[in-house]
Scaffold this active site. Structure first.
Site, PDB file in Angstrom:
ATOM      1  N   SER A 189      31.138  42.605  34.969  1.00 44.12           N
ATOM      2  CA  SER A 189      32.482  42.423  34.435  1.00 44.12           C
ATOM      3  C   SER A 189      32.779  43.586  33.487  1.00 44.12           C
ATOM      4  O   SER A 189      32.060  43.789  32.510  1.00 44.12           O
ATOM      5  CB  SER A 189      32.538  41.084  33.687  1.00 44.12           C
TER       6      SER A 189
ATOM      7  N   LYS B 104      34.193  43.310  38.529  1.00 42.05           N
ATOM      8  CA  LYS B 104      35.338  42.539  38.037  1.00 42.05           C
ATOM      9  C   LYS B 104      36.002  43.351  36.940  1.00 42.05           C
ATOM     10  O   LYS B 104      35.343  43.762  35.982  1.00 42.05           O
ATOM     11  CB  LYS B 104      34.850  41.184  37.497  1.00 42.05           C
TER      12      LYS B 104
ATOM     13  N   LYS C 166      38.827  43.574  33.943  1.00 41.29           N
ATOM     14  CA  LYS C 166      39.706  42.825  33.053  1.00 41.29           C
ATOM     15  C   LYS C 166      41.089  43.466  33.130  1.00 41.29           C
ATOM     16  O   LYS C 166      41.202  44.705  33.072  1.00 41.29           O
ATOM     17  CB  LYS C 166      39.170  42.906  31.617  1.00 41.29           C
TER      18      LYS C 166
ATOM     19  N   ASP D 272      40.346  39.767  36.345  1.00 37.94           N
ATOM     20  CA  ASP D 272      40.371  38.616  35.435  1.00 37.94           C
ATOM     21  C   ASP D 272      41.388  38.910  34.325  1.00 37.94           C
ATOM     22  O   ASP D 272      41.231  39.879  33.579  1.00 37.94           O
ATOM     23  CB  ASP D 272      38.974  38.409  34.839  1.00 37.94           C
TER      24      ASP D 272
ATOM     25  N   GLU E 215      41.397  35.972  38.647  1.00 37.02           N
ATOM     26  CA  GLU E 215      40.842  34.945  37.764  1.00 37.02           C
ATOM     27  C   GLU E 215      41.800  34.666  36.601  1.00 37.02           C
ATOM     28  O   GLU E 215      42.273  35.591  35.939  1.00 37.02           O
ATOM     29  CB  GLU E 215      39.477  35.436  37.248  1.00 37.02           C
TER      30      GLU E 215
ATOM     31  N   ASP F 101      39.030  29.825  35.393  1.00 37.54           N
ATOM     32  CA  ASP F 101      37.940  29.929  34.420  1.00 37.54           C
ATOM     33  C   ASP F 101      38.309  29.004  33.246  1.00 37.54           C
ATOM     34  O   ASP F 101      37.986  27.802  33.247  1.00 37.54           O
ATOM     35  CB  ASP F 101      37.781  31.400  34.000  1.00 37.54           C
TER      36      ASP F 101
ATOM     37  N   LYS G 150      31.217  28.191  34.373  1.00 37.20           N
ATOM     38  CA  LYS G 150      30.376  28.623  33.260  1.00 37.20           C
ATOM     39  C   LYS G 150      29.761  27.353  32.691  1.00 37.20           C
ATOM     40  O   LYS G 150      30.494  26.530  32.119  1.00 37.20           O
ATOM     41  CB  LYS G 150      31.205  29.317  32.186  1.00 37.20           C
TER      42      LYS G 150
ATOM     43  N   GLY H 219      29.818  34.191  33.072  1.00 44.07           N
ATOM     44  CA  GLY H 219      29.024  34.329  31.857  1.00 44.07           C
ATOM     45  C   GLY H 219      29.905  34.553  30.654  1.00 44.07           C
ATOM     46  O   GLY H 219      31.134  34.686  30.772  1.00 44.07           O
TER      47      GLY H 219
END
Ligand code: OSB
Ligand code: MG
Length: 364
Positions: free
Chosen positions: A132, A158, A160, A185, A210, A235, A259, A287
């Site tokens: 990520s 991934k 952000k 995400d 996400e 999430d 998670k 995570g």
């Protein structure tokens, strides 16, 4: 010999600052839970940060809830299930509960002399690692970082995103990596009215989008899911099994990032896993920049059969120069081996843990 519980509020220096749409983390805090019983020690982690930018829980609230409301039940509980029964009148605070519950899972696995992942019902001996990547200063910096992570073997990236750090960034990344397994995400940075922007994500062949909308929303996500082709993964919105059931019924998502800490521990993570498996909704394990202790629990969860995407479970050195466990978690061919020794399968470096502790509480 009675049971003893220790709580440590820990602060760890990240190898590099981690920026998401709602804020930046430079030093990561968490609460480590140690349960000792009959010479065996179980370890758990409540990965709440010092700032409430992902969840309302912080390291200080987790420490407080654990100390005031969870430590005694933890002393008295025979099993993770028994613990959850005793604390069901504590509303929310899923990460605090997860820290305690996971310590009991580790303890139970060690009592049985088997790896935690086997006790959980895992079916694979290695798990796929993705990485990520936080929001960067500029696109060239991001491209350099992606190249170095791919060199290390990560199987999926991934990114952000947030308004202003989305379409242009993706265009640049896709130009250099047309085949890369890529997902994004937003950490709740968009509104339903932003759907024209979100629909443009459809042209970048993403594995998933996400948590685009509000951190506790299910309804607007179910509307958005009908307006775009990119699969929506939730999430933040999934804080307990009931949220997963509702998200499925509403059609709010087609994938869940589970998670264990966010949903109150491994028992709830497994309930969500089993439900999703039954209805044909794939999951993967996310995570929260955990130390090697929480990472052990993530690895165990990622061995479950309905985990069908690479996970946000990276090597120790992606996060910390010096992790709290030995051996540190390492990648081999883009995967992490599920340990063969009992419990989480790694040794906790207690001296280092104490050195990193800002607060300590103990009861027996
Ligand atoms: O939204 O998945 C998230 C880290 C902290 C808080 C929220 C998130 C994340 C990550 C990093 O994406 C996942 C990891 O590598 O631990
Ligand atoms: Mg997320």
């Amino acid at each position: 010999m009675g049971r003893r519980v220790d709580l440590f509020l820990v602060e760890m220096e990240l190898v590099s600052a981690f920026e998401i749409s709602s804020g930046v983390t430079e030093r990561r805090q968490c609460v480590i839970v140690r349960v000792e019983d009959d010479g065996l020690v179980g370890w758990g982690e409540a990965p709440a940060d010092s700032q409430p930018f992902y969840s309302y829980e912080t390291s200080e609230t987790a420490f407080y809830i654990l100390r005031e409301f969870l430590a005694k039940p933890l002393i008295e509980s025979k099993s993770p299930e028994d613990f959850l029964r005793r604390v069901q009148n504590v509303r929310g605070h899923q990460m605090a509960k997860a820290g305690a519950e996971m310590a009991l899972w580790d303890l139970e696995a060690k009592r049985n002399g088997i790896p935690l992942w086997k006790l959980l019902g895992g079916v694979r001996e290695e798990i796929e690692s993705g990485v990520s990547v936080g929001i960067q200063r500029d696109v060239s910096e991001l491209l350099r970082l992606i190249a170095s992570y791919l060199d290390e073997g990560y199987r999926r990236v991934k990114l952000k995103i947030k308004p202003g750090w989305d379409l242009e960034v993706l265009r640049a990344v896709r130009r250099d990596y047309p085949e890369l397994a890529l997902q994004v995400d937003a950490n709740a940075a968009y509104k339903l009215q932003d759907w024209p922007t979100l629909r443009k994500l459809d042209s970048y062949d993403l594995l998933m989008l996400e948590q685009p909308l509000d951190f506790d929303d299910l309804l607007d996500h179910s509307v958005l899911a009908r307006m775009i082709r990119t699969p929506i993964c939730l999430d933040e919105s999934i804080k307990k099994p009931e949220d997963a059931y509702k998200a499925y019924r509403l059609g709010s998502c087609s994938i869940i990032n589970v998670k264990p800490a966010r949903v109150g521990g491994l028992s709830n993570a497994k309930l969500i896993h089993d439900f999703c498996n039954g209805v044909g909704m794939p999951i993967w394990i996310g995570g929260m920049l955990e130390t090697g202790i929480g990472r052990g629990h993530l690895v165990a969860a990622a061995t479950l059969p309905n985990v069908r995407f690479p996970n946000d479970i990276s090597a120790s050195r992606r996060y910390y120069e010096e992790d709290l466990v030995e051996p540190p978690w390492e990648l081999s061919d883009g995967k992490i081996m599920a340990p063969s020794s009992p419990g989480i399968g790694v040794e906790v470096l207690e001296e280092r843990l104490r050195k990193r502790s800002l607060k300590h509480f103990s009861i027996s």
